[in-house]
Design a protein around this motif. Structure first.
Motif, short mmCIF file in Angstrom:
data_model
loop_
_atom_site.label_atom_id
_atom_site.label_comp_id
_atom_site.label_asym_id
_atom_site.label_seq_id
_atom_site.Cartn_x
_atom_site.Cartn_y
_atom_site.Cartn_z
N GLY A 263 12.69 34.23 -45.18
CA GLY A 263 13.95 33.66 -45.26
C GLY A 263 14.27 32.79 -43.72
N VAL A 264 13.24 32.89 -42.88
CA VAL A 264 13.26 32.23 -41.57
C VAL A 264 12.37 30.76 -41.81
CG1 VAL A 264 12.60 32.00 -39.11
CG2 VAL A 264 13.80 33.70 -39.99
N ARG A 265 13.07 29.49 -41.60
CA ARG A 265 12.15 28.30 -41.90
C ARG A 265 11.65 27.67 -40.64
NH1 ARG A 265 13.51 26.56 -47.02
NH2 ARG A 265 11.74 24.95 -46.44
N GLY A 266 12.21 28.10 -39.65
CA GLY A 266 11.83 27.56 -38.19
C GLY A 266 12.51 28.09 -36.97
N GLY A 285 22.63 30.57 -46.77
CA GLY A 285 23.38 31.69 -47.07
C GLY A 285 22.54 33.17 -46.94
N ALA A 286 21.32 32.83 -46.40
CA ALA A 286 20.76 34.03 -45.86
C ALA A 286 21.36 34.79 -44.78
CB ALA A 286 19.03 33.76 -45.51
N ASP A 287 21.55 36.15 -45.05
CA ASP A 287 22.40 37.01 -44.06
C ASP A 287 21.13 37.74 -43.10
OD1 ASP A 287 23.77 38.29 -42.26
OD2 ASP A 287 24.68 39.44 -43.71
N LEU A 288 20.68 37.11 -41.89
CA LEU A 288 19.59 37.55 -41.34
C LEU A 288 19.73 38.08 -39.78
CD1 LEU A 288 16.90 34.83 -42.39
CD2 LEU A 288 17.01 37.30 -42.83
N THR A 306 26.66 30.78 -36.05
CA THR A 306 26.14 30.00 -37.09
C THR A 306 26.55 28.72 -37.07
OG1 THR A 306 25.55 32.18 -38.30
CG2 THR A 306 25.56 30.16 -39.41
N ARG A 307 25.85 27.71 -37.28
CA ARG A 307 26.41 26.26 -37.48
C ARG A 307 25.66 25.50 -38.45
NH1 ARG A 307 22.68 23.35 -34.85
NH2 ARG A 307 21.52 24.13 -33.32
N GLU A 308 26.11 24.31 -38.55
CA GLU A 308 25.51 23.22 -39.47
C GLU A 308 24.35 22.69 -38.82
OE1 GLU A 308 26.25 22.63 -42.90
OE2 GLU A 308 27.38 24.25 -42.82
#
Length: 343
Positions: A263-266, A285-288, A306-308
């Motif tokens: 679920g981690v993209r970077g 939406g992933a709760d990591l 958590t931010r945009e």
């Protein structure tokens, strides 16, 4: 007519090492860069250190000859007609070089006006206009050695505009400048666009690029990896959330653990004094939270939010994708830029 037109620009450097068995290394600093800049546009060229930004600018402003490819500024070829190009451009680079500290700002501008061939009858009016533009009117008789970093940078811009160039290259003009001075510099650069000057800007400050640039090209590994408006680039990560963690002592192995999480993209880390800001891009939406914090076990953690996503997050994603290539690991693309040959 376009202000700048680059087509498949390439630049290689040769180096030689060894005596009994000499080896020649060929490094490709720029590997086929192509883009266009319209007249009156404020165009950003972003990339990590060593990506080829400054080499590209030096080819465009005639300080370096391209190994191959072509570049034109206002219709003039940078290789075959460099004098015509130089008459129409200005070049401002970050740092303290390029000014005479023991002269006043006014004397500096008078000196460079002579070098740039500004008509004597026009010099006083032109210098007064520029001092007002960059906010140094009233301070022009002070020695430059007493100027702050931000004031020096604004004087650099005034120097680069003395001969009324149609195209201005700004190479990291706000490097090392405090936030208030950087804001004043951004205002000055925005005014240049309003006056019709075409500006090509390089910067490491993503908020600056987002605020100022009409379009942005991201260069990494010597090639253009993305090109578009700031909003267009940000749309590349709009389906992601950003988990920003204040950390103290996060090492590469901690970041590698986070990258391996589903679920981690970077992942990127930015030094901020004694602490770090670890930015983790996750699928929307992933709760990591718990798994990311577990990967940072053993180091002190501060604020977690958590931010945009921002332009900086889009930039990080673009650069990391270029470095990883086809899952070959970070740094592989950069390694491919050097070739060793036995002489």
């Amino acid at each position: 007519m376009l202000a700048i037109e680059a087509k498949n620009l390439r630049r290689t450097y040769n180096s030689r090492t060894g005596f009994l068995r000499p080896r020649r290394t060929v490094t490709e600093a720029v590997r086929g860069v192509s883009f266009e800049v319209a007249r009156g546009e404020l165009f950003g060229l972003l990339g990590p250190n060593g990506a080829g930004k400054t080499t590209t600018i030096k080819m465009l402003n005639t300080l370096l000859l391209p190994t191959s490819g072509t570049a034109r500024v206002l219709g003039h070829d940078v290789a075959s007609d460099p004098v015509a190009v130089r008459r129409r451009i200005g070049y401002v680079f970050g740092g303290d070089r390029g000014l005479y500290d023991r002269l006043s700002a006014l004397d500096n501008l008078r000196y460079f006006a002579e070098l740039y061939g500004v008509e004597p009858r026009d010099q006083r009016r032109r210098i007064a206009e520029l001092l007002d533009l960059v906010g140094l009117a009233g301070r022009e008789k002070e020695r430059v050695e007493g100027y702050s970093r931000g004031m020096r940078q604004r004087l650099h811009i005034a120097r680069g505009l003395l001969h009324k160039p149609d195209v201005l290259f700004l190479d990291e003009p706000s490097i090392g400048v405090d936030p208030v001075a950087a804001r004043d510099l951004r205002r000055t650069v925005a005014d240049l666009r309003t006056d019709g000057t075409t500006v090509l800007l390089t910067t490491h400050y993503m908020a600056e690029a987002d605020e100022l640039c009409d379009r942005i090209a991201v260069i990494a590994g010597g090639t253009i990896q993305a090109l578009g408006t700031p909003d267009r680039l940000k749309s590349r990560v709009q389906e992601r959330d950003i988990l920003e963690i204040e950390a103290y002592g996060a090492a590469d192995e901690h970041l590698d653990r986070i990258r391996e999480l589903l679920g981690v993209r970077g992942v990127a880390a930015e030094e901020r004094g004694s602490r770090q800001a670890v930015m983790v891009q996750t699928e929307r939406g992933a709760d990591l939270h718990s798994r990311v914090l577990a990967a940072l076990d053993g180091i002190r953690i501060g604020r977690v939010v958590t931010r945009e996503p921002t332009l900086e997050d889009a930039y990080i994603a673009i650069v990391e994708e270029s470095e990883s290539g086809a899952d070959r690991g970070p740094g592989a693309a950069a390694a491919d830029r050097s070739k060793e040959v036995v002489a």
